[in-house]
Design a protein around this motif. Structure first.
Motif, PDB file in Angstrom:
ATOM      1  N   THR A   1       0.837  -1.202   0.000  1.00  0.00           N
ATOM      2  CA  THR A   1       0.000   0.000   0.000  1.00  0.00           C
ATOM      3  C   THR A   1       0.871   1.250   0.000  1.00  0.00           C
ATOM      4  O   THR A   1       0.524   2.256  -0.604  1.00  0.00           O
ATOM      5  N   ARG A   2       2.044   1.187   0.652  1.00  0.00           N
ATOM      6  CA  ARG A   2       2.988   2.315   0.612  1.00  0.00           C
ATOM      7  C   ARG A   2       3.455   2.555  -0.820  1.00  0.00           C
ATOM      8  O   ARG A   2       3.424   3.670  -1.322  1.00  0.00           O
ATOM      9  N   GLN A   3       3.857   1.454  -1.445  1.00  0.00           N
ATOM     10  CA  GLN A   3       4.408   1.528  -2.788  1.00  0.00           C
ATOM     11  C   GLN A   3       3.385   2.125  -3.768  1.00  0.00           C
ATOM     12  O   GLN A   3       3.743   2.879  -4.659  1.00  0.00           O
ATOM     13  N   HIS A   4       2.126   1.787  -3.575  1.00  0.00           N
ATOM     14  CA  HIS A   4       1.095   2.258  -4.511  1.00  0.00           C
ATOM     15  C   HIS A   4       0.338   3.464  -3.969  1.00  0.00           C
ATOM     16  O   HIS A   4      -0.695   3.847  -4.530  1.00  0.00           O
ATOM     17  N   ASN A   5       0.846   4.041  -2.881  1.00  0.00           N
ATOM     18  CA  ASN A   5       0.218   5.237  -2.324  1.00  0.00           C
ATOM     19  C   ASN A   5      -1.292   5.032  -2.090  1.00  0.00           C
ATOM     20  O   ASN A   5      -2.128   5.829  -2.492  1.00  0.00           O
ATOM     21  N   THR A   6      -1.575   3.922  -1.439  1.00  0.00           N
ATOM     22  CA  THR A   6      -2.959   3.491  -1.227  1.00  0.00           C
ATOM     23  C   THR A   6      -3.218   3.407   0.275  1.00  0.00           C
ATOM     24  O   THR A   6      -2.329   3.033   1.029  1.00  0.00           O
ATOM     25  N   LEU A   7      -4.423   3.747   0.701  1.00  0.00           N
ATOM     26  CA  LEU A   7      -4.765   3.611   2.119  1.00  0.00           C
ATOM     27  C   LEU A   7      -4.833   2.133   2.509  1.00  0.00           C
ATOM     28  O   LEU A   7      -5.155   1.288   1.675  1.00  0.00           O
ATOM     29  N   LEU A   8      -4.580   1.858   3.791  1.00  0.00           N
ATOM     30  CA  LEU A   8      -4.745   0.495   4.303  1.00  0.00           C
ATOM     31  C   LEU A   8      -5.630   0.533   5.544  1.00  0.00           C
ATOM     32  O   LEU A   8      -5.382   1.307   6.470  1.00  0.00           O
ATOM     33  N   MET A   9      -6.663  -0.305   5.530  1.00  0.00           N
ATOM     34  CA  MET A   9      -7.535  -0.437   6.702  1.00  0.00           C
ATOM     35  C   MET A   9      -7.464  -1.871   7.204  1.00  0.00           C
ATOM     36  O   MET A   9      -7.625  -2.816   6.427  1.00  0.00           O
ATOM     37  N   VAL A  10      -7.218  -2.032   8.511  1.00  0.00           N
ATOM     38  CA  VAL A  10      -7.138  -3.368   9.112  1.00  0.00           C
ATOM     39  C   VAL A  10      -8.216  -3.513  10.182  1.00  0.00           C
ATOM     40  O   VAL A  10      -8.363  -2.653  11.054  1.00  0.00           O
TER      41      VAL A  10
END
Ligand SMILES: *Cc1c(COP(=O)(O)O)cnc(C)c1O
Length: 383
Positions: A192-201
């Motif tokens: 998600t860092r690499q693709h500049n994407t949010l992450l929800m856990v």
């Protein structure tokens, strides 16, 4: 109309998918329940640390009722946000290492509300196929574009992210509720860092259980809150109480207060529940023996099942499923176990895919190894 309803019900019965409720007559501290006048050893509760009937938590709840009444009276944004709610939010944020936390009345509502609220900032959702129903429903409700990746398959997710043309959010359970396995969070953080994407856990089954200090799945992997911008966990499982929270940055929490409809348009949890949860959070931090014992029981369960050659699924958490396959067979086994004094749930479609019905055992710090030995030898005989 009613004959249409009966036809649907009849069809469910024929498929072995009819659901009914077991009426619990009493339960206390420990793993025994009274059902139809008979004592059963409970192997299906999410009360992993055995806190749901802890005397200190009960007392905190009673004192909360004395001081604040039973109902909160309104939503948080009107006049339902009391001092215990606010203190609990601060204590939860500190415990998980986030700047802020926001209480929701249930985990289901937290997931629905958060996903919909964030879709103005991420309009494509990527979810693990085995995510909890509330995360999948949240995606549908949000009307975002919605892609499901194969279970725990980070290369499939990578393919989807690599061809994305808009900002997205990756959403995953930490511990998968019906399988007990743990999501590959370090790889998801990296992707998600690499693709500049949010992450929800969603750490519903991790908080209190995983990690040296019970801080959950992030602690288990040595990650911190900066790695997971949107962290959600529930209070009705290992904490033994009720409700849920989301933790993250100041900006995230302020945004949710403005935009999450399941936060804004619902009655706040009773303040006494917040007091009970504050007591639970203290115990989780003070009584690490509960986690140690639970881990010992998980090991004992797996070793014993292996000796008996039972087809256990791969899990190091207190969720230990035994794959049965056929829905009717899973039901019959669960019924037989009940007759022998064990309360075990049969998990069938649509909760799990067709042909993957299972018995799902959950362990609690109140079990003893003798409970497990008796259960597993009975299962082996029945099979
Ligand atoms: C139980 C659960 C929820 C829902 O939480 P409630 O507080 O029971 O509504 C959400 N996500 C997961 C993974 C769960 O297991």
């Amino acid at each position: 109309m009613d004959s249409g309803f009966s036809a649907t019900l009849e069809q469910l019965k024929q498929q072995g998918l009819y659901r009914s409720r077991t009426r619990i007559e009493s339960s206390g501290e420990g793993v025994e329940l009274l059902v139809d006048g008979k004592k059963l050893v409970n192997f299906c509760s999410n009360d992993y640390l055995g806190l749901a009937a802890h005397p200190d938590i009960i007392k905190a709840c009673q004192q909360g009722c004395d001081q604040y009444g039973v109902g909160s009276g309104s939503a948080h944004l009107i006049c339902g946000h009391s001092k215990p709610h606010h203190q609990l939010e601060e204590e939860l944020a500190e415990f998980v290492g986030a700047s802020r936390a926001l209480l929701f009345s249930t985990g289901y509502m937290a997931n629905m509300g958060v996903i919909a609220a964030l879709m103005a900032h991420a309009d494509c959702l990527y979810e693990d196929r085995l995510n909890h129903a509330s995360l999948l429903d949240g995606a549908l409700l949000s009307r975002a574009r919605f892609k499901r990746y194969r279970h725990a398959d980070t290369s499939h997710l990578h393919q989807l992210l690599a061809t994305a043309d808009s900002k997205g959010m990756v959403v995953t359970d930490s511990v998968f509720s019906m399988d007990g396995d743990i999501a590959p969070l370090p790889q998801l953080v990296e992707q998600t860092r690499q693709h500049n994407t949010l992450l929800m856990v969603d750490d519903a089954h991790g908080l209190g259980v995983l990690g040296e200090n019970g801080r959950g799945a992030l602690e288990h992997f040595g990650l911190d809150q900066h790695d997971v911008p949107v962290y959600m966990a529930t209070l009705g499982k290992a904490l033994g109480v009720f409700g849920a929270f989301v933790a993250g940055s100041d900006e995230l929490i302020e945004l949710l207060i403005q935009k999450a409809r399941t936060y804004i348009f619902t009655t706040a949890m009773p303040p006494a529940m917040a007091e009970a949860t504050r007591a639970s959070l203290k115990i989780i931090q003070q009584e690490s023996w509960r986690r140690d014992k639970l881990n010992m029981l998980v090991d004992h369960f797996r070793d014993t099942a292996a000796e008996l050659e039972l087809p256990l699924m791969d899990s190091i958490t207190p969720i230990q499923p035994l794959l049965v396959g056929d829905a009717q067979l899973a039901m019959r086994l669960s019924q037989k176990l009940k007759e022998q004094g064990f309360f075990v749930s049969a998990i069938r479609p649509p909760t799990v895919p067709q042909g993957e019905s299972r018995l799902r055992f959950t362990l609690s710090a109140h079990h003893e190894t003798a409970h497990i030995d008796a259960l597993l030898s009975t299962v082996a005989k029945l099979l």
